[in-house]
Structures are given as C-alpha cells and as structure tokens.
Design a protein around this motif. Structure first.
Motif, PDB file in Angstrom:
ATOM      1  N   GLY A 261       1.545  -5.781  -0.204  1.00 56.41           N
ATOM      2  CA  GLY A 261       1.583  -5.204  -1.541  1.00 56.41           C
ATOM      3  C   GLY A 261       1.366  -6.217  -2.646  1.00 56.41           C
ATOM      4  N   GLN A 262       1.935  -7.390  -2.510  1.00 51.53           N
ATOM      5  CA  GLN A 262       1.794  -8.399  -3.559  1.00 51.53           C
ATOM      6  C   GLN A 262       0.337  -8.844  -3.691  1.00 51.53           C
ATOM      7  OE1 GLN A 262       4.466 -11.716  -3.147  1.00 51.53           O
ATOM      8  NE2 GLN A 262       3.542 -12.873  -4.830  1.00 51.53           N
ATOM      9  N   ALA A 264      -2.249  -7.126  -2.778  1.00 47.69           N
ATOM     10  CA  ALA A 264      -3.021  -5.979  -3.249  1.00 47.69           C
ATOM     11  C   ALA A 264      -2.883  -5.813  -4.757  1.00 47.69           C
ATOM     12  CB  ALA A 264      -2.572  -4.708  -2.526  1.00 47.69           C
ATOM     13  N   HIS A 265      -1.679  -6.052  -5.287  1.00 51.59           N
ATOM     14  CA  HIS A 265      -1.477  -5.975  -6.737  1.00 51.59           C
ATOM     15  C   HIS A 265      -2.289  -7.060  -7.452  1.00 51.59           C
ATOM     16  CE1 HIS A 265       1.484  -2.860  -7.770  1.00 51.59           C
ATOM     17  NE2 HIS A 265       1.945  -3.027  -6.537  1.00 51.59           N
ATOM     18  N   SER A 266      -2.354  -8.233  -6.884  1.00 49.06           N
ATOM     19  CA  SER A 266      -3.153  -9.303  -7.484  1.00 49.06           C
ATOM     20  C   SER A 266      -4.627  -8.915  -7.504  1.00 49.06           C
ATOM     21  CB  SER A 266      -2.967 -10.604  -6.697  1.00 49.06           C
ATOM     22  OG  SER A 266      -1.622 -11.048  -6.771  1.00 49.06           O
ATOM     23  N   GLY A 268      -5.743  -5.818  -7.525  1.00 56.31           N
ATOM     24  CA  GLY A 268      -5.872  -4.746  -8.513  1.00 56.31           C
ATOM     25  C   GLY A 268      -5.947  -5.269  -9.927  1.00 56.31           C
ATOM     26  N   ASP A 269      -5.185  -6.313 -10.232  1.00 55.91           N
ATOM     27  CA  ASP A 269      -5.225  -6.913 -11.570  1.00 55.91           C
ATOM     28  C   ASP A 269      -6.603  -7.485 -11.879  1.00 55.91           C
ATOM     29  OD1 ASP A 269      -2.594  -6.283 -12.121  1.00 55.91           O
ATOM     30  OD2 ASP A 269      -1.801  -8.202 -11.380  1.00 55.91           O
ATOM     31  N   ASP A 338      -7.207   5.490 -13.390  1.00 52.62           N
ATOM     32  CA  ASP A 338      -6.602   4.165 -13.294  1.00 52.62           C
ATOM     33  C   ASP A 338      -7.252   3.374 -12.160  1.00 52.62           C
ATOM     34  OD1 ASP A 338      -4.925   1.970 -12.695  1.00 52.62           O
ATOM     35  OD2 ASP A 338      -3.193   2.999 -13.541  1.00 52.62           O
ATOM     36  N   LYS A 340      -6.695   0.162 -11.186  1.00 50.14           N
ATOM     37  CA  LYS A 340      -5.785  -0.614 -10.352  1.00 50.14           C
ATOM     38  C   LYS A 340      -5.161   0.278  -9.286  1.00 50.14           C
ATOM     39  CE  LYS A 340      -1.802  -3.675 -10.259  1.00 50.14           C
ATOM     40  NZ  LYS A 340      -0.823  -4.492 -11.009  1.00 50.14           N
ATOM     41  N   GLN A 341      -4.795   1.490  -9.680  1.00 50.52           N
ATOM     42  CA  GLN A 341      -4.210   2.406  -8.703  1.00 50.52           C
ATOM     43  C   GLN A 341      -5.219   2.716  -7.603  1.00 50.52           C
ATOM     44  OE1 GLN A 341      -0.959   3.485  -8.474  1.00 50.52           O
ATOM     45  NE2 GLN A 341      -1.752   4.093  -6.474  1.00 50.52           N
ATOM     46  N   LEU A 344      -5.159  -0.174  -5.146  1.00 50.74           N
ATOM     47  CA  LEU A 344      -3.965  -0.134  -4.288  1.00 50.74           C
ATOM     48  C   LEU A 344      -4.090   0.965  -3.238  1.00 50.74           C
ATOM     49  CD1 LEU A 344      -1.200  -0.627  -7.000  1.00 50.74           C
ATOM     50  CD2 LEU A 344      -2.074  -2.330  -5.392  1.00 50.74           C
ATOM     51  N   ASN A 348      -4.429   0.319   0.863  1.00 51.65           N
ATOM     52  CA  ASN A 348      -3.414   0.947   1.721  1.00 51.65           C
ATOM     53  C   ASN A 348      -4.082   1.862   2.746  1.00 51.65           C
ATOM     54  OD1 ASN A 348      -0.762   1.518   2.585  1.00 51.65           O
ATOM     55  ND2 ASN A 348      -0.710   3.366   1.325  1.00 51.65           N
TER      56      ASN A 348
END
Length: 356
Positions: A261-262, A264-266, A268-269, A338, A340-341, A344, A348
C-alpha cells in the motif's frame, strides 16, 4: 474546432505530428505495397491500418496522402520503393500546415466548454465527411479522410462511418487507424483492406530519438528497448517523470502477490501530480504494456525479475484484468475521476490477480 494551441488529442509536445513527420521508421515493404497498389489500379477505397499505439500508423496514412495528392494520376506515379515526397512540394507543405483542402482528419473533438478533448469521436465528426466529399471547392484529385483513431468512435459514429464505407464517394479514400482492429464492427473491417503494422525495431526507435532529441546515447538506448516497439512509449521514457512512474510501478509489482500500500500510494501521488494528463497517460500505457508482456510471456525490458506468482497467473486471468482496466481507464478520462484512486485500484487488482 480546437482551441488555441490545441492540435491533436495524442500530440506530444516537441514532436512532429504525423502530418508533419517526413521520416518513416517502419517496414519499407509496407510503403512499397501501397505504391504498387496505387500504381496498379488496385487501391482499395478503405484501408484499416492496425497495430499497437505509437508505431507510425497515422504517419503512414499521411505519407500516402502526400504521395497520392502529388501524383493524382496513378498511371503517372513513379515506380518508387518508398512514399517519399519532397517536403517542399505543394502537397507536402499544405498537409504539414493542415491546410490541404483534400485531406480531412477525424479525431476526438475539442470541448471548448470543458477545455479538453471529448472522450469519444462523435457522429458529428463523421458527418463532416458529407460537405467534405460533396464540396467542389477542393483541388482536383483524390479526397482522403483519415480516422485517427477509430477506437475512439462511439456507436453512432461507427455506424455513420460504416454507411459511408458501404457507399464511398467517387475518388475517395479512407484510412481507418486502429490500435485494436478486432474490436471494431465486423462490417467496418469487412469493407476495408487490412494493413497491420509490426512494432518498430529498437534500432528504428533509437534512430528516431536521435533525430529529434539531444538525450544521451545510453538514455536513448534504454528508451528504445523499454518502448517495446512503440516510439510513443519510448518518448515517455525520456521524461524524468515518466521514468519515475516506471520505477515506482516496478517497486509495487516486485512485491506481488502482496499489495504494498505504501509503494502504491507513492505511485499514485506521481500519477496524480499537477500536469497529470501526460502522467496518467504514461501510467495507463505502462500498465497495458506490462499486461501485454504477461500475456505473451515476455521478459521485462529492464531485466527486472518477474515474481513467480506473476509468471504463474493464467492468460485468461490477464485477459479479464485487461478488459476491466480498459473500461475503468476510459471512465476516468471521460468523467474526470480521481486518478490516484484509479492507480490504487489498478495495482490492487493486479496483485489480486496473481493470487488466483
């Protein structure tokens, strides 16, 4: 009509548009085929040019248009090995300036209110062919319509194009460009002569990059390999943001079947950063290129190891993921959702696919 500084939906800043491109980096035999068909009186009124994005399909269509409009009498056309026409010729100059009256390009139109290109190629665009073919104001010779790309047509537009292909006007030609010809209406495919282009070789891509950029040799070579046959994709790897997205994507994939997750968030940013239209396009291209390699069982261009769970995932699973992402990516662009969503959710989905 496009707004100020707007050219094409798929224009790449700093790179010539297909109608401006004077070089051909694809298979020379393809050009020779078109020359022979034209000179021999076997030129079909509709050509469906297929192949992956970024391999020169539109460039080929405009190259033929320059040739046919320079030599409107097939019997007097030169018995040439290529479609080369001097850039200084009247037809070439007008086509490059998008001012030739005998060329009509149909693509996703600009939405002045939304300040962006519309999500689909509409029926109103296809109906522009009516005054185009019916007008007597153009120059003598052929009238050539280029649909770029047919994949963007909605259902009404596709049916309108089919009707014109069924009853083509006199001295008309259509070049229907598609990144996925198999998804077009069977009736459109049946009324066109199919011409599938192969991916470009790394050497051809590197030659194109050398002509148009001043990037160091080692970066051009990496981009040419990473492009997987697509000049457009290779250009993306010259951009530091695109390279950063590629590296971040690789970090998430390397942990499959676990979903990091971490990381993936990076990722997405990076994709959702300002000026994100190009970043989002880079990410979508990256994902589908990765899925294509998984379907074909190919190695990664940078030599990165493929997790065992990824290698063991059945082809049918990747096909299902491909279709889901194709639909969801189109919705993100059409509805401005969105981003970024989307990143993610996509990562996933890929991770879950490797656990099945």
């Amino acid at each position: 009509m496009a707004g100020p500084d707007v050219t094409r939906p798929d224009a790449i800043e700093g790179w010539p548009l297909p109608e401006e491109q004077t070089e051909w980096y694809g298979d020379p035999a393809v050009e020779r085929l078109l020359v022979e068909a034209y000179r021999g009186g076997r030129m079909h009124h509709g050509w469906l040019i297929g192949g992956p994005r970024g391999i020169g399909k539109a460039t080929l269509a405009y190259r033929f248009a320059r040739f046919a409009l320079t030599y409107p009498d097939p019997a007097r056309a030169p018995d040439a090995a290529t479609l080369d026409v001097p850039a200084t010729s009247p037809a070439a100059a007008k086509i490059a300036a998008r001012s030739h009256p005998n060329i009509l390009t149909l693509s996703r139109p600009w939405d002045e209110q939304g300040k962006r290109f519309k999500a689909s190629l509409t029926i109103d665009e296809i109906r522009r062919t009516i005054p185009f073919f019916g007008s007597t104001a153009g120059e003598a010779g052929w009238r050539i319509a280029i649909v770029d790309s047919a994949d963007d047509m909605n259902a009404n537009a596709a049916n309108a194009l089919l009707k014109i292909l069924e009853e083509p006007p006199r001295r008309s030609m259509f070049f229907v460009i598609s990144h996925a010809p198999g998804r077009l209406l069977p009736t459109i495919r049946s009324r066109c002569r199919r011409l599938d282009l192969a991916p470009l070789t790394p050497a051809a891509i590197e030659a194109a990059l050398e002509t148009h950029t001043d990037s160091p040799t080692e970066i051009r070579r990496f981009a040419a390999e990473a492009g997987q046959g697509s000049l457009r994709r290779a250009i993306g790897f010259l951009d530091e943001d695109a390279a950063a997205i590629s590296r971040a994507f690789g970090r998430v994939v390397a942990r499959f079947p676990e979903f990091d997750g971490q990381a993936a968030h990076s990722l997405g940013d990076l994709v959702a950063q300002r000026g994100a239209d190009e970043a989002f396009g880079n990410f979508v291209d990256l994902v589908f290129a990765w899925l294509s390699r998984r379907a074909r069982g190919e190695a990664e261009p940078d030599g990165a190891p493929i997790p065992p769970s990824v290698a063991a995932t059945p082809l049918a699973t990747w096909a299902d993921v491909w279709e889901k992402l194709r639909q969801s990516s189109a919705e993100v662009e059409a509805l401005n959702l969105d981003r970024k969503q989307f990143v993610l959710t996509t990562m996933n989905l890929l991770a879950r696919a490797t656990r099945m």
